[in-house]
Scaffold this motif. Sequence first.
Motif, mmCIF file in Angstrom:
data_model
loop_
_atom_site.group_PDB
_atom_site.id
_atom_site.type_symbol
_atom_site.label_atom_id
_atom_site.label_comp_id
_atom_site.label_asym_id
_atom_site.label_seq_id
_atom_site.Cartn_x
_atom_site.Cartn_y
_atom_site.Cartn_z
ATOM 1 N N ALA A 1 -7.362 -6.320 3.227
ATOM 2 C CA ALA A 1 -6.466 -6.065 3.961
ATOM 3 C C ALA A 1 -5.849 -7.255 4.501
ATOM 4 O O ALA A 1 -6.256 -8.293 4.843
ATOM 5 C CB ALA A 1 -7.271 -5.441 5.302
ATOM 6 N N TYR A 2 -4.265 -7.196 4.761
ATOM 7 C CA TYR A 2 -3.354 -8.166 4.880
ATOM 8 C C TYR A 2 -2.441 -7.776 6.278
ATOM 9 O O TYR A 2 -2.110 -6.767 6.304
ATOM 10 C CB TYR A 2 -2.445 -8.532 3.743
ATOM 11 C CG TYR A 2 -2.934 -8.849 2.418
ATOM 12 C CD1 TYR A 2 -3.001 -10.381 1.952
ATOM 13 C CD2 TYR A 2 -3.623 -8.030 1.589
ATOM 14 C CE1 TYR A 2 -3.540 -10.597 0.992
ATOM 15 C CE2 TYR A 2 -4.044 -8.411 0.399
ATOM 16 C CZ TYR A 2 -4.215 -9.789 0.071
ATOM 17 O OH TYR A 2 -4.680 -10.139 -1.215
ATOM 18 N N SER A 3 -2.375 -8.976 7.068
ATOM 19 C CA SER A 3 -1.159 -8.917 8.140
ATOM 20 C C SER A 3 -0.059 -9.380 7.377
ATOM 21 O O SER A 3 -0.121 -9.528 6.279
ATOM 22 C CB SER A 3 -1.667 -9.735 9.286
ATOM 23 O OG SER A 3 -1.796 -11.307 8.845
ATOM 24 N N ASP A 4 0.833 -9.538 8.041
ATOM 25 C CA ASP A 4 2.080 -10.125 7.603
ATOM 26 C C ASP A 4 2.019 -11.519 7.285
ATOM 27 O O ASP A 4 3.051 -12.054 6.564
ATOM 28 C CB ASP A 4 3.245 -9.793 8.459
ATOM 29 C CG ASP A 4 3.299 -10.595 9.776
ATOM 30 O OD1 ASP A 4 2.137 -10.849 10.085
ATOM 31 O OD2 ASP A 4 4.316 -10.277 10.623
ATOM 32 N N LYS A 5 1.047 -12.204 7.584
ATOM 33 C CA LYS A 5 0.681 -13.636 7.309
ATOM 34 C C LYS A 5 -0.256 -14.032 6.583
ATOM 35 O O LYS A 5 -0.185 -14.907 5.775
ATOM 36 C CB LYS A 5 0.664 -14.183 8.626
ATOM 37 C CG LYS A 5 1.740 -14.172 9.497
ATOM 38 C CD LYS A 5 1.233 -14.835 10.941
ATOM 39 C CE LYS A 5 2.358 -15.113 12.011
ATOM 40 N NZ LYS A 5 2.545 -13.368 12.367
ATOM 41 N N ARG A 6 -1.266 -13.147 6.362
ATOM 42 C CA ARG A 6 -2.680 -13.712 5.789
ATOM 43 C C ARG A 6 -3.599 -12.507 5.568
ATOM 44 O O ARG A 6 -3.488 -11.574 6.054
ATOM 45 C CB ARG A 6 -3.260 -14.801 6.470
ATOM 46 C CG ARG A 6 -3.782 -14.218 7.823
ATOM 47 C CD ARG A 6 -4.472 -15.219 8.729
ATOM 48 N NE ARG A 6 -5.859 -15.749 8.501
ATOM 49 C CZ ARG A 6 -6.631 -16.188 8.961
ATOM 50 N NH1 ARG A 6 -6.511 -16.724 10.126
ATOM 51 N NH2 ARG A 6 -7.985 -16.459 8.558
ATOM 52 N N PRO A 7 -4.657 -12.686 4.832
ATOM 53 C CA PRO A 7 -5.708 -11.804 4.653
ATOM 54 C C PRO A 7 -6.603 -11.614 5.739
ATOM 55 O O PRO A 7 -6.876 -12.905 6.276
ATOM 56 C CB PRO A 7 -6.512 -12.076 3.383
ATOM 57 C CG PRO A 7 -5.677 -13.047 2.667
ATOM 58 C CD PRO A 7 -4.612 -13.554 3.654
ATOM 59 N N VAL A 8 -6.999 -10.620 6.363
ATOM 60 C CA VAL A 8 -7.493 -10.389 7.659
ATOM 61 C C VAL A 8 -8.889 -9.836 7.619
ATOM 62 O O VAL A 8 -9.807 -9.889 8.546
ATOM 63 C CB VAL A 8 -6.733 -9.972 9.008
ATOM 64 C CG1 VAL A 8 -5.595 -10.773 9.052
ATOM 65 C CG2 VAL A 8 -6.311 -8.477 8.374
ATOM 66 N N ARG A 9 -9.000 -9.226 6.388
ATOM 67 C CA ARG A 9 -10.098 -8.299 6.333
ATOM 68 C C ARG A 9 -10.570 -7.982 4.859
ATOM 69 O O ARG A 9 -9.704 -7.786 4.094
ATOM 70 C CB ARG A 9 -10.340 -7.183 6.963
ATOM 71 C CG ARG A 9 -11.561 -6.134 6.927
ATOM 72 C CD ARG A 9 -11.194 -5.096 7.846
ATOM 73 N NE ARG A 9 -10.160 -4.157 7.389
ATOM 74 C CZ ARG A 9 -10.288 -3.239 6.606
ATOM 75 N NH1 ARG A 9 -11.137 -2.704 5.990
ATOM 76 N NH2 ARG A 9 -8.954 -2.371 6.496
ATOM 77 N N LEU A 10 -12.102 -8.124 4.393
ATOM 78 C CA LEU A 10 -12.259 -7.763 3.156
ATOM 79 C C LEU A 10 -13.492 -6.783 3.271
ATOM 80 O O LEU A 10 -14.569 -7.024 3.960
ATOM 81 C CB LEU A 10 -12.739 -8.926 2.386
ATOM 82 C CG LEU A 10 -13.364 -8.686 1.001
ATOM 83 C CD1 LEU A 10 -12.417 -7.948 0.138
ATOM 84 C CD2 LEU A 10 -14.021 -9.946 0.276
ATOM 85 N N THR A 11 -13.228 -5.459 2.900
ATOM 86 C CA THR A 11 -14.219 -4.565 2.872
ATOM 87 C C THR A 11 -14.595 -3.967 1.410
ATOM 88 O O THR A 11 -14.026 -3.709 0.541
ATOM 89 C CB THR A 11 -13.923 -3.231 3.639
ATOM 90 O OG1 THR A 11 -13.480 -3.407 4.971
ATOM 91 C CG2 THR A 11 -14.947 -2.101 3.474
ATOM 92 N N TRP A 12 -15.961 -4.361 1.483
ATOM 93 C CA TRP A 12 -16.618 -4.258 -0.202
ATOM 94 C C TRP A 12 -17.567 -3.038 0.189
ATOM 95 O O TRP A 12 -18.755 -3.243 0.659
ATOM 96 C CB TRP A 12 -17.274 -5.541 -0.477
ATOM 97 C CG TRP A 12 -17.704 -5.723 -1.878
ATOM 98 C CD1 TRP A 12 -17.914 -5.009 -2.874
ATOM 99 C CD2 TRP A 12 -17.125 -6.958 -2.749
ATOM 100 N NE1 TRP A 12 -17.899 -5.445 -4.031
ATOM 101 C CE2 TRP A 12 -17.479 -6.673 -4.102
ATOM 102 C CE3 TRP A 12 -16.535 -8.117 -2.097
ATOM 103 C CZ2 TRP A 12 -17.364 -7.577 -4.874
ATOM 104 C CZ3 TRP A 12 -16.408 -9.225 -3.329
ATOM 105 C CH2 TRP A 12 -16.709 -8.808 -4.712
ATOM 106 N N SER A 13 -17.082 -2.049 -0.486
ATOM 107 C CA SER A 13 -18.092 -0.948 -0.493
ATOM 108 C C SER A 13 -18.470 -0.352 -1.797
ATOM 109 O O SER A 13 -17.901 -0.515 -2.819
ATOM 110 C CB SER A 13 -17.251 0.488 -0.049
ATOM 111 O OG SER A 13 -16.465 0.095 1.324
ATOM 112 N N ILE A 14 -19.946 -0.094 -1.798
ATOM 113 C CA ILE A 14 -20.742 0.568 -2.784
ATOM 114 C C ILE A 14 -20.916 2.166 -2.666
ATOM 115 O O ILE A 14 -22.000 2.269 -1.943
ATOM 116 C CB ILE A 14 -21.824 -0.262 -3.259
ATOM 117 C CG1 ILE A 14 -21.489 -1.666 -3.411
ATOM 118 C CG2 ILE A 14 -22.517 0.257 -4.449
ATOM 119 C CD1 ILE A 14 -20.583 -2.221 -4.350
#
Length: 260
Positions: free
Chosen positions: A224-237
């Motif tokens: 997930a990105y804001s308008d400036k940078r990645p802010v979250r990574l969700t890794w689902s199995i």
Amino acid sequence: MPGSALSAGHLYQQIVNDLREQMRRGELAPGDQIPTETEMMELYHVSRNTVRKAVDVLTSAGLLDTATTRGTFVRERRPLTITATRYERERGVSANDAYKDELEAQGRKHYTDFALQIIPAIEPVADRLQMETNALVVCRKVTLYIDNRPNAIQNSYYPMDIAEGTELLSHKDIPRGTIRLLKKLGHEEAGHRDEISPRMPTEEEDRLLQLGTGLPVLEWIRTAYSDKRPVRLTWSIYAGNGIQLIYELGDLDAVSRAQD
């Protein structure tokens, strides 16, 4: 009739085909018990080993569950449906996060096991969050249960400079969801990048998700990105038979308006 055209060497496969067809037609519904080994031996005129091989094949395909003391049952196969392109948008006046809204809309019972970790970012996490390998990240890990069955393992990673001093470091669930929290903190999500692939599970995934032999998982990685940078990574199995992802592309609202 079962057993009327069974040829040597293919006995178990014809039993597999017959039981699959009964499931397809609804004659064997989710939760129904299949005939016992003795009943199938008589019904198909085959040996116990042949029956067991057929049951093993269907169990490996994720179609059957065996309860040692009660018998073998058709597995519940109703997956969670997620429209991934609108999964994490604002949800009106709902106080829930998006995942809970999806579940409640589908009438599913659900609960989670939660754990919080502060860990060095391994390379795949660091690359997606555009940070140095081994820099600290907050990992909010949940095991998701639907209808009393484990359905998914989900790890969400947040850069420490975003998480420090916020509810992201809470050892409890955040009922309104981390998407709304990030927005409040000035990191509103502007877009997502999804990577989706099926694969065979690791030993730990197989154990946690109670998959049964031969059932794959679906790996869904969302950055997930804001308008400036990645802010979250969700890794689902997800269990391979436990998820259906839907993507809506283009302006479908325009189609709906044209049909009104």
